[in-house]
Enzyme design. Structure first.
Site, PDB file in Angstrom:
ATOM      1  N   ASN A  39       0.758  -1.253   0.065  1.00  0.00           N
ATOM      2  CA  ASN A  39      -0.082  -0.132   0.099  1.00  0.00           C
ATOM      3  C   ASN A  39       1.144   1.082   0.105  1.00  0.00           C
ATOM      4  O   ASN A  39       1.351   1.485   1.112  1.00  0.00           O
ATOM      5  CB  ASN A  39      -0.868  -0.133   1.138  1.00  0.00           C
ATOM      6  CG  ASN A  39      -1.801   1.265   1.399  1.00  0.00           C
ATOM      7  OD1 ASN A  39      -1.681   2.051   0.439  1.00  0.00           O
ATOM      8  ND2 ASN A  39      -2.265   1.360   2.595  1.00  0.00           N
ATOM      9  N   LYS A  93       0.275   4.297  -0.313  1.00  0.00           N
ATOM     10  CA  LYS A  93      -0.471   5.396   0.393  1.00  0.00           C
ATOM     11  C   LYS A  93      -0.353   6.468  -0.484  1.00  0.00           C
ATOM     12  O   LYS A  93      -0.398   6.527  -1.635  1.00  0.00           O
ATOM     13  CB  LYS A  93       0.161   5.655   1.766  1.00  0.00           C
ATOM     14  CG  LYS A  93      -0.197   4.470   2.721  1.00  0.00           C
ATOM     15  CD  LYS A  93      -0.047   4.355   4.081  1.00  0.00           C
ATOM     16  CE  LYS A  93      -0.322   3.260   4.816  1.00  0.00           C
ATOM     17  NZ  LYS A  93      -0.200   3.359   6.155  1.00  0.00           N
ATOM     18  N   HIS A 138      -9.644   1.446   4.962  1.00  0.00           N
ATOM     19  CA  HIS A 138      -8.318   1.681   5.657  1.00  0.00           C
ATOM     20  C   HIS A 138      -8.495   2.540   6.892  1.00  0.00           C
ATOM     21  O   HIS A 138      -9.225   3.389   6.893  1.00  0.00           O
ATOM     22  CB  HIS A 138      -7.297   1.951   4.812  1.00  0.00           C
ATOM     23  CG  HIS A 138      -6.054   2.048   5.267  1.00  0.00           C
ATOM     24  ND1 HIS A 138      -5.314   2.943   6.268  1.00  0.00           N
ATOM     25  CD2 HIS A 138      -4.820   1.164   5.139  1.00  0.00           C
ATOM     26  CE1 HIS A 138      -4.322   2.569   6.499  1.00  0.00           C
ATOM     27  NE2 HIS A 138      -3.935   1.607   6.059  1.00  0.00           N
ATOM     28  N   GLU A 181      -6.863   4.844   7.972  1.00  0.00           N
ATOM     29  CA  GLU A 181      -6.438   6.241   7.675  1.00  0.00           C
ATOM     30  C   GLU A 181      -7.915   6.730   7.007  1.00  0.00           C
ATOM     31  O   GLU A 181      -7.988   8.080   7.188  1.00  0.00           O
ATOM     32  CB  GLU A 181      -5.221   6.415   6.796  1.00  0.00           C
ATOM     33  CG  GLU A 181      -3.667   5.935   7.672  1.00  0.00           C
ATOM     34  CD  GLU A 181      -2.641   5.676   6.856  1.00  0.00           C
ATOM     35  OE1 GLU A 181      -2.729   5.678   5.521  1.00  0.00           O
ATOM     36  OE2 GLU A 181      -2.013   5.007   7.405  1.00  0.00           O
ATOM     37  N   GLU A 240      -5.166  -4.841  10.804  1.00  0.00           N
ATOM     38  CA  GLU A 240      -4.051  -3.482  11.127  1.00  0.00           C
ATOM     39  C   GLU A 240      -4.410  -2.740  12.173  1.00  0.00           C
ATOM     40  O   GLU A 240      -5.104  -1.805  12.166  1.00  0.00           O
ATOM     41  CB  GLU A 240      -4.175  -2.865   9.687  1.00  0.00           C
ATOM     42  CG  GLU A 240      -3.775  -3.420   8.063  1.00  0.00           C
ATOM     43  CD  GLU A 240      -3.174  -2.302   7.460  1.00  0.00           C
ATOM     44  OE1 GLU A 240      -2.346  -2.524   7.015  1.00  0.00           O
ATOM     45  OE2 GLU A 240      -4.008  -1.149   7.117  1.00  0.00           O
ATOM     46  N   GLY A 278       2.644   2.381  11.000  1.00  0.00           N
ATOM     47  CA  GLY A 278       3.876   3.389  10.691  1.00  0.00           C
ATOM     48  C   GLY A 278       4.609   3.843  11.981  1.00  0.00           C
ATOM     49  O   GLY A 278       5.162   4.945  12.107  1.00  0.00           O
ATOM     50  N   SER A 335       3.550  -2.071  10.224  1.00  0.00           N
ATOM     51  CA  SER A 335       4.840  -2.222  10.572  1.00  0.00           C
ATOM     52  C   SER A 335       5.750  -3.383  10.175  1.00  0.00           C
ATOM     53  O   SER A 335       6.681  -3.933  10.969  1.00  0.00           O
ATOM     54  CB  SER A 335       5.231  -1.694  11.893  1.00  0.00           C
ATOM     55  OG  SER A 335       4.962  -0.527  12.314  1.00  0.00           O
TER      56      SER A 335
HETATM   57  P1  13P Z   1       3.189   0.535   7.610  1.00  0.00           P
HETATM   58  O1  13P Z   1       3.665  -1.010   7.087  1.00  0.00           O
HETATM   59  O2  13P Z   1       3.848   1.806   7.011  1.00  0.00           O
HETATM   60  O3  13P Z   1       3.078   0.350   9.047  1.00  0.00           O
HETATM   61  O4  13P Z   1       1.659   0.599   7.279  1.00  0.00           O
HETATM   62  C1  13P Z   1       0.830  -0.658   7.280  1.00  0.00           C
HETATM   63  C2  13P Z   1      -0.415   0.129   6.575  1.00  0.00           C
HETATM   64  O5  13P Z   1      -1.205   0.861   6.888  1.00  0.00           O
HETATM   65  C3  13P Z   1      -0.606  -0.789   5.295  1.00  0.00           C
HETATM   66  O6  13P Z   1      -1.850  -0.741   4.852  1.00  0.00           O
END
Ligand code: 13P
Length: 252
Positions: free
Chosen positions: A8, A10, A95, A97, A165, A171, A210
């Protein structure tokens, strides 16, 4: 079940660097996925170009969101048929976010999943608790409620994928223990099997938050972990390829 390693990206990637990344993953992967399914989810602006860059390879391309309607007066939104038209075959939905930044509810996520299925896209539906919810002992209840509200009928039969997640692991460099990941994935599996029967037993459940080359192997070896949804580490070809290699070891 073949593991799925999904990147992803983002809101990262302009043309040149995005294409260089996609090409490097393609080159590193070689002729076949060797037992692992690989997916890249670039920003909307790069879907068509990335799809072209990986055409003929085992790599699939997905979007990071879609609107519940197929078309209409929704300025700035992108529909599931548009993703399909641009070369995507997958879409990430719900997601954390998007849930946080855009106030997406379970009901909206469910409508988006239905739109994705109608357009012939395979949805990856994300769920996960906040740290406060985990500390309050409510992690499983929160995830179960998200799943109950976000997954439409027919989700499992259409081979939809769930991604667990935990919000606090995204992150941050922090991950749950293997035991905690295992417990949550087992709870998700039980819920899917109860709701969808045999098809629910075959739904892939990804872990995300992560995931790096350094921790991928033990995470991917946890029972009921059917792959990884990778954020930051998917922006570096070497890291992402190492995670794919770890998935191969997990299935070997
Ligand atoms: P990270 O791998 O940067 O922690 O992000 C995970 C994520 O949100 C994947 O959709």
């Amino acid at each position: 079940m073949r593991p799925l390693i999904a990147g992803n990206w983002k809101m990262n990637g302009l043309g040149a660097e995005g294409l260089a990344l996609a090409s490097a993953v393609r080159k590193g992967l070689g002729e076949g996925g060797q037992g692992v399914e690989v997916l890249l989810c670039p920003p909307f602006t790069l879907i068509e170009r990335v799809a072209r860059a990986v055409a003929g390879s085992p790599i699939a391309v997905g979007g990071q969101d879609c609107h519940p309607k197929a078309s209409g007066a929704h300025t700035g939104d992108v529909s599931a048929p548009m993703l399909k038209d641009a070369g995507a075959t997958w879409v990430i939905l719900g997601h954390s976010e998007r849930r946080a930044d855009h106030g997406e509810t379970d009901a909206l996520v469910r409508a988006k999943v239905e739109a994705a299925l109608a357009a012939g896209l395979t949805p990856i539906v994300c769920v996960g608790e906040t740290l406060a919810e985990r500390d309050a002992g409510r992690a499983e209840a929160v995830v179960e409620a998200q799943l109950a509200g976000s997954l439409p009928e027919g989700f499992a039969a259409a081979k939809g994928v769930v991604a667990y997640e935990p919000v606090w692991a995204i992150g941050t460099g922090r991950t749950p223990s293997d035991a905690d990941i295992g417990a949550m994935h087992a709870a998700i599996r039980a819920l899917l099997a109860t709701r969808f029967g045999e098809a629910g037993k075959a739904v892939r459940i990804l872990y995300g938050g992560s995931v790096k080359a350094a921790n991928a192997k033990p995470i991917l070896a946890v029972p009921e972990v059917g792959g990884a949804l990778v954020g930051g580490a998917s922006l570096q070809a070497e890291e992402f390829l190492a995670i794919i290699a770890a998935a191969r070891v997990a299935v070997a």
